[in-house]
Every structure is written in structure tokens, then in C-alpha cells.
Design a protein around this motif. Sequence first.
Motif, mmCIF file in Angstrom:
data_model
loop_
_atom_site.group_PDB
_atom_site.id
_atom_site.type_symbol
_atom_site.label_atom_id
_atom_site.label_comp_id
_atom_site.label_asym_id
_atom_site.label_seq_id
_atom_site.Cartn_x
_atom_site.Cartn_y
_atom_site.Cartn_z
ATOM 1 N N LEU A 37 0.829 -1.192 0.000
ATOM 2 C CA LEU A 37 0.000 0.000 0.000
ATOM 3 C C LEU A 37 0.870 1.250 0.000
ATOM 4 C CD1 LEU A 37 -1.583 -2.350 1.750
ATOM 5 C CD2 LEU A 37 -3.191 -0.493 2.136
ATOM 6 N N TRP A 38 0.390 2.289 -0.665
ATOM 7 C CA TRP A 38 1.010 3.599 -0.629
ATOM 8 C C TRP A 38 0.044 4.584 0.020
ATOM 9 C CZ3 TRP A 38 5.940 4.897 -1.888
ATOM 10 C CH2 TRP A 38 6.679 4.004 -2.673
ATOM 11 N N TYR A 39 0.608 5.417 0.900
ATOM 12 C CA TYR A 39 -0.149 6.472 1.548
ATOM 13 C C TYR A 39 0.588 7.798 1.368
ATOM 14 C CZ TYR A 39 -3.114 3.181 4.216
ATOM 15 O OH TYR A 39 -4.019 2.208 4.588
ATOM 16 N N LYS A 40 -0.181 8.882 1.392
ATOM 17 C CA LYS A 40 0.366 10.242 1.378
ATOM 18 C C LYS A 40 0.038 10.880 2.714
ATOM 19 C CE LYS A 40 -0.129 14.688 -1.047
ATOM 20 N NZ LYS A 40 -0.863 15.421 -2.111
ATOM 21 N N GLN A 41 1.049 11.450 3.365
ATOM 22 C CA GLN A 41 0.809 12.100 4.642
ATOM 23 C C GLN A 41 1.250 13.544 4.579
ATOM 24 O OE1 GLN A 41 2.849 10.475 8.109
ATOM 25 N NE2 GLN A 41 1.235 11.207 9.471
ATOM 26 N N GLU A 42 0.299 14.436 4.768
ATOM 27 C CA GLU A 42 0.606 15.845 4.836
ATOM 28 C C GLU A 42 0.664 16.234 6.307
ATOM 29 O OE1 GLU A 42 -1.120 17.999 1.135
ATOM 30 O OE2 GLU A 42 -2.405 16.262 1.476
ATOM 31 N N LYS A 43 -0.210 17.095 6.766
ATOM 32 C CA LYS A 43 -0.097 17.548 8.148
ATOM 33 C C LYS A 43 -0.637 16.530 9.141
ATOM 34 C CE LYS A 43 1.566 21.659 7.266
ATOM 35 N NZ LYS A 43 2.915 22.061 7.674
ATOM 36 N N LYS A 44 -1.599 15.768 8.717
ATOM 37 C CA LYS A 44 -2.313 14.936 9.690
ATOM 38 C C LYS A 44 -2.214 13.459 9.331
ATOM 39 C CE LYS A 44 -5.676 18.628 10.486
ATOM 40 N NZ LYS A 44 -7.107 19.013 10.334
ATOM 41 N N ALA A 45 -3.359 12.868 9.068
ATOM 42 C CA ALA A 45 -3.432 11.419 8.896
ATOM 43 C C ALA A 45 -2.902 10.986 7.537
ATOM 44 C CB ALA A 45 -4.877 10.954 9.045
ATOM 45 N N PRO A 46 -2.286 9.820 7.469
ATOM 46 C CA PRO A 46 -1.967 9.252 6.154
ATOM 47 C C PRO A 46 -3.252 9.011 5.376
ATOM 48 C CG PRO A 46 -0.809 8.073 7.912
ATOM 49 C CD PRO A 46 -1.807 8.977 8.565
ATOM 50 N N THR A 47 -3.247 9.399 4.103
ATOM 51 C CA THR A 47 -4.408 9.146 3.259
ATOM 52 C C THR A 47 -4.021 8.125 2.196
ATOM 53 O OG1 THR A 47 -3.844 11.074 1.920
ATOM 54 C CG2 THR A 47 -5.484 11.379 3.629
ATOM 55 N N PHE A 48 -4.935 7.233 1.926
ATOM 56 C CA PHE A 48 -4.673 6.097 1.056
ATOM 57 C C PHE A 48 -4.515 6.521 -0.397
ATOM 58 C CE2 PHE A 48 -4.851 1.919 -0.554
ATOM 59 C CZ PHE A 48 -5.760 1.882 -1.599
ATOM 60 N N LEU A 49 -3.512 5.952 -1.065
ATOM 61 C CA LEU A 49 -3.316 6.195 -2.493
ATOM 62 C C LEU A 49 -3.615 4.937 -3.306
ATOM 63 C CD1 LEU A 49 0.029 8.239 -2.461
ATOM 64 C CD2 LEU A 49 -2.288 9.133 -2.761
ATOM 65 N N PHE A 50 -2.833 3.891 -3.066
ATOM 66 C CA PHE A 50 -2.951 2.680 -3.874
ATOM 67 C C PHE A 50 -2.775 1.437 -3.011
ATOM 68 C CE2 PHE A 50 -2.922 4.792 -7.863
ATOM 69 C CZ PHE A 50 -1.915 5.745 -7.877
ATOM 70 N N MET A 51 -3.439 0.372 -3.441
ATOM 71 C CA MET A 51 -3.165 -0.965 -2.924
ATOM 72 C C MET A 51 -2.816 -1.850 -4.111
ATOM 73 S SD MET A 51 -5.563 -3.717 -0.887
ATOM 74 C CE MET A 51 -5.472 -2.974 0.732
ATOM 75 N N LEU A 52 -1.666 -2.513 -4.045
ATOM 76 C CA LEU A 52 -1.186 -3.346 -5.133
ATOM 77 C C LEU A 52 -1.082 -4.770 -4.632
ATOM 78 C CD1 LEU A 52 1.608 -0.808 -5.845
ATOM 79 C CD2 LEU A 52 -0.195 -1.276 -7.487
ATOM 80 N N THR A 53 -1.751 -5.659 -5.308
ATOM 81 C CA THR A 53 -1.731 -7.064 -4.905
ATOM 82 C C THR A 53 -1.105 -7.937 -5.987
ATOM 83 O OG1 THR A 53 -3.694 -6.704 -3.557
ATOM 84 C CG2 THR A 53 -3.160 -8.971 -4.085
ATOM 85 N N SER A 54 -1.312 -7.571 -7.224
ATOM 86 C CA SER A 54 -0.799 -8.382 -8.330
ATOM 87 C C SER A 54 0.428 -7.737 -8.935
ATOM 88 C CB SER A 54 -1.877 -8.531 -9.406
ATOM 89 O OG SER A 54 -3.012 -9.166 -8.870
ATOM 90 N N SER A 55 1.343 -8.566 -9.379
ATOM 91 C CA SER A 55 2.592 -8.088 -9.946
ATOM 92 C C SER A 55 2.373 -7.582 -11.367
ATOM 93 C CB SER A 55 3.593 -9.244 -9.967
ATOM 94 O OG SER A 55 4.909 -8.797 -9.950
ATOM 95 N N GLY A 56 3.021 -6.483 -11.707
ATOM 96 C CA GLY A 56 3.051 -6.017 -13.080
ATOM 97 C C GLY A 56 1.845 -5.230 -13.547
ATOM 98 N N ILE A 57 0.871 -5.047 -12.698
ATOM 99 C CA ILE A 57 -0.328 -4.290 -13.098
ATOM 100 C C ILE A 57 -0.225 -2.884 -12.539
ATOM 101 C CG2 ILE A 57 -2.827 -4.143 -12.950
ATOM 102 C CD1 ILE A 57 -2.859 -7.198 -12.703
ATOM 103 N N GLU A 58 -0.164 -1.903 -13.445
ATOM 104 C CA GLU A 58 -0.016 -0.524 -13.005
ATOM 105 C C GLU A 58 -1.360 0.030 -12.552
ATOM 106 O OE1 GLU A 58 0.671 2.650 -15.934
ATOM 107 O OE2 GLU A 58 2.384 3.281 -14.712
ATOM 108 N N LYS A 59 -1.312 0.730 -11.454
ATOM 109 C CA LYS A 59 -2.508 1.452 -10.997
ATOM 110 C C LYS A 59 -2.250 2.947 -11.172
ATOM 111 C CE LYS A 59 -4.816 -1.799 -8.058
ATOM 112 N NZ LYS A 59 -5.717 -1.952 -6.908
ATOM 113 N N LYS A 60 -3.271 3.651 -11.649
ATOM 114 C CA LYS A 60 -3.110 5.074 -11.914
ATOM 115 C C LYS A 60 -4.231 5.871 -11.275
ATOM 116 C CE LYS A 60 -1.361 6.764 -15.561
ATOM 117 N NZ LYS A 60 -1.030 7.284 -16.923
ATOM 118 N N SER A 61 -3.853 7.061 -10.829
ATOM 119 C CA SER A 61 -4.831 8.016 -10.337
ATOM 120 C C SER A 61 -4.315 9.399 -10.686
ATOM 121 C CB SER A 61 -5.032 7.869 -8.830
ATOM 122 O OG SER A 61 -5.933 8.834 -8.344
ATOM 123 N N GLY A 62 -4.818 9.948 -11.760
ATOM 124 C CA GLY A 62 -4.347 11.258 -12.209
ATOM 125 C C GLY A 62 -2.884 11.208 -12.586
#
Lengths: 115, 115
Positions: free
Chosen positions: A34-59
Amino acid sequence: EDKVVQSPLSLVVHEGDTVTLNCSYEVTNFRSLLWYKQEKKAPTFLFMLTSSGIEKKSGRLSSILDKKELFSILNITATQTGDSAVYLCAGLLLHGSGNTGKLIFGQGTTLQVKP
Amino acid sequence: DAGVIQSPRHEVTEMGQEVTLRCKPISGHDYLFWYRQTMMRGLELLIYFNNNVPIDDSGMPEDRFSAKMPNASFSTLKIQPSEPRDSAVYFCASTTGMRSNQPQHFGDGTRLSIL
């Protein structure tokens, strides 16, 4: 011992640059990364990767997992000052029959995007 | 939808005092996690619950720390007696199911300062 290692630990870029953040893991009974982004407060979820080689995109963000080499990367294209944050990756480790588990976090990469 | 709710947001107290941190998970989530974040050690899992039952408390630093989850909508993390080295940001997170590919959602944290 289960561990997750991120690199670099810190990064300074200018707006418009592309950055690649790295995450390697050694996690027994690994389920997902899993990838999270943390600014001032709580980590916010970005991506969860379970399978190899499959790219996930968000913007402008994308991520991919390599379960053979035990690493993941997070790419950010055309960076903006709002991307400045700590980016955390975490390995999801399952216990026993796999109905319970926990996240093992890396140290984080601090990204600063300058105007 | 309400996210994970933690209280208090900030706590400043003198060493030796009892500290109680509170968390309300997202409704319907059956997993609850307590984390501690410091500059030196990053984000560390302290304990997690599944259906109100503690599953893994191996991250609890010592006997001064205890956590309870009396029902599905409330958990506490208690430190007694507190020490300056307990100063950190404490996060609570919740999720539903380990195999359902649902990420953990974090509260805004409690910033604890022990003088």
C-alpha cells in the motif's frame, strides 16, 4: 524480521518534474503493498497493489508492484507544490489462515516540490 | 461518511500522569489498529483488534501501555504512568477484512507531549 525500506528518504524537485519513489520489502505471508500520502495529519490512502506487473493510476500518480524482485515504485508526473508530503509505503502481512494481518510501514520519503 | 474519529487532538501532561486516548472506528469496520509515529522510528503498529478482540499486541512497548475495545465503536489506548519518551503522534485506523482489498483509514491522530 519483516521490514520495508523506502528510498530516497527525502527529495527536492521543482514543479513540473517527474519523480520516482522506491519501496522494497521483506514481508512474510505478504498479501499487498500500500502507498499512503501524509501531509499535516493522517496518512491518506493512495494505492493498494496485490498483483505483480499491473499498473494502478490516479491522475498524475501511478504505481506498480514487482513480487519477484520485492519492490514497488510510485511515480508522480508533472509535480505540483501540492504534492509536497511524506509518502509512505507499507506491506500487508497476513497471519495464520489469512483472515487477520497487519501493515509494516517504511520510513517514508519526504517530497518537497518547489515552485 | 464520518471517518475515524480520535480524541483528544492534542494532549500535554506531566510525566507520571495517566493518559487515555480514544478512537471511534468507521461504522462497520471490524479491524482497529493503534499506531505511534515519531521522527526516529516512523509509524509503528502497537496493537490491533478484530471484532473487539486483541489479535497482535507485540508492538506495545511495555506494561505501561494498555488498550481496550469494549465494543465495536470505541477503543482506548492508555499509558500509565506516562514518560517523556512516550511523546509522539498516536494514530488509530480501521478497515474491514484483510482479504477484501480494503485499505486502512486513519484518524487525524492525537499529538501527545509528556513534559
